[in-house]
Motif scaffolding. Structure first.
Motif, mmCIF file in Angstrom:
data_model
loop_
_atom_site.group_PDB
_atom_site.id
_atom_site.type_symbol
_atom_site.label_atom_id
_atom_site.label_comp_id
_atom_site.label_asym_id
_atom_site.label_seq_id
_atom_site.Cartn_x
_atom_site.Cartn_y
_atom_site.Cartn_z
ATOM 1 N N THR A 14 0.824 -1.210 0.000
ATOM 2 C CA THR A 14 0.000 0.000 0.000
ATOM 3 C C THR A 14 0.857 1.259 0.000
ATOM 4 O O THR A 14 0.514 2.249 -0.641
ATOM 5 N N VAL A 15 1.971 1.217 0.705
ATOM 6 C CA VAL A 15 2.871 2.370 0.753
ATOM 7 C C VAL A 15 3.376 2.705 -0.648
ATOM 8 O O VAL A 15 3.396 3.872 -1.054
ATOM 9 N N GLN A 38 0.563 4.325 -2.728
ATOM 10 C CA GLN A 38 0.309 5.719 -2.357
ATOM 11 C C GLN A 38 1.403 6.653 -2.880
ATOM 12 O O GLN A 38 1.120 7.785 -3.269
#
Length: 182
Positions: A132-133, A136
């Motif tokens: 997810t990092v 983003q």
């Protein structure tokens, strides 16, 4: 050829679901960018065929979804596709396991498309995964959210399926002959 439902196949599906849950929990705990929740699914597809191969993805996705990681429930269709394709491509063909990186790509792409759509439209790219990092960070580039999700998913899914097939390929010779002929 119609496959019969046997006690051995039912136990294999249950074992595979447990392997998926254990791998998924390990990846969540360590915040790994890969998921490790498809090892059992791939194993079942290889040993029992495509229709049995899709069951561990469904079962483990449901169990993890209602107990520890709600996101797993929504990504169960991706796991089911992985098991189905592993069975279609590798069922009763251990000679194909030598080119596991090629088959990992073939198995991962359809599931990646499904999981990217789920991630983009249901969760805006934010899930419990360590990847997810990366999503983003890339979403702030000209790629945008959906393309960023796909780019990260294609890499992480490919690595995840490659690791799964590699592990199974190295464990398969040590399994009892009865287990290989179910």
């Amino acid at each position: 050829m119609k496959q019969r439902i046997t006690i051995f196949r039912i136990c294999l599906v249950a074992l595979a679901a447990v392997l998926n849950i254990a791998g998924g929990q390990l990846a969540l705990m360590l915040r790994l960018p890969i998921y490790l929740d498809s090892i059992g699914t791939i194993m079942t597809g290889i040993l029992a065929g495509p229709w049995f191969g899709l069951l561990p993805g469904l079962i483990s996705g449901f169990i993890m979804g209602v107990t520890t990681d709600i996101y797993s429930l929504y990504f169960a269709p991706s796991g089911m596709i992985t098991g189905l394709l592993a069975g279609l491509i590798l069922y009763k063909r251990p000679d194909r396991m030598a080119k596991f990186w090629l088959y990992a790509l073939m198995i991962s792409i359809p599931g990646t498309i499904v999981s990217s759509v789920i991630s983009a439209f249901l969760f805006g790219g934010v899930t419990s995964s360590g990847s997810t990092v990366l999503v983003q960070l890339l979403a702030k580039t000209p790629l945008g959210l959906t393309a960023s999700i796909f780019m990260v998913q294609v890499v992480t899914d490919y690595l995840d399926r490659g690791v799964g097939i590699f592990l199974i390929r190295n464990v398969l010779p040590y399994l009892p002959q009865e287990m290989k002929q179910i």
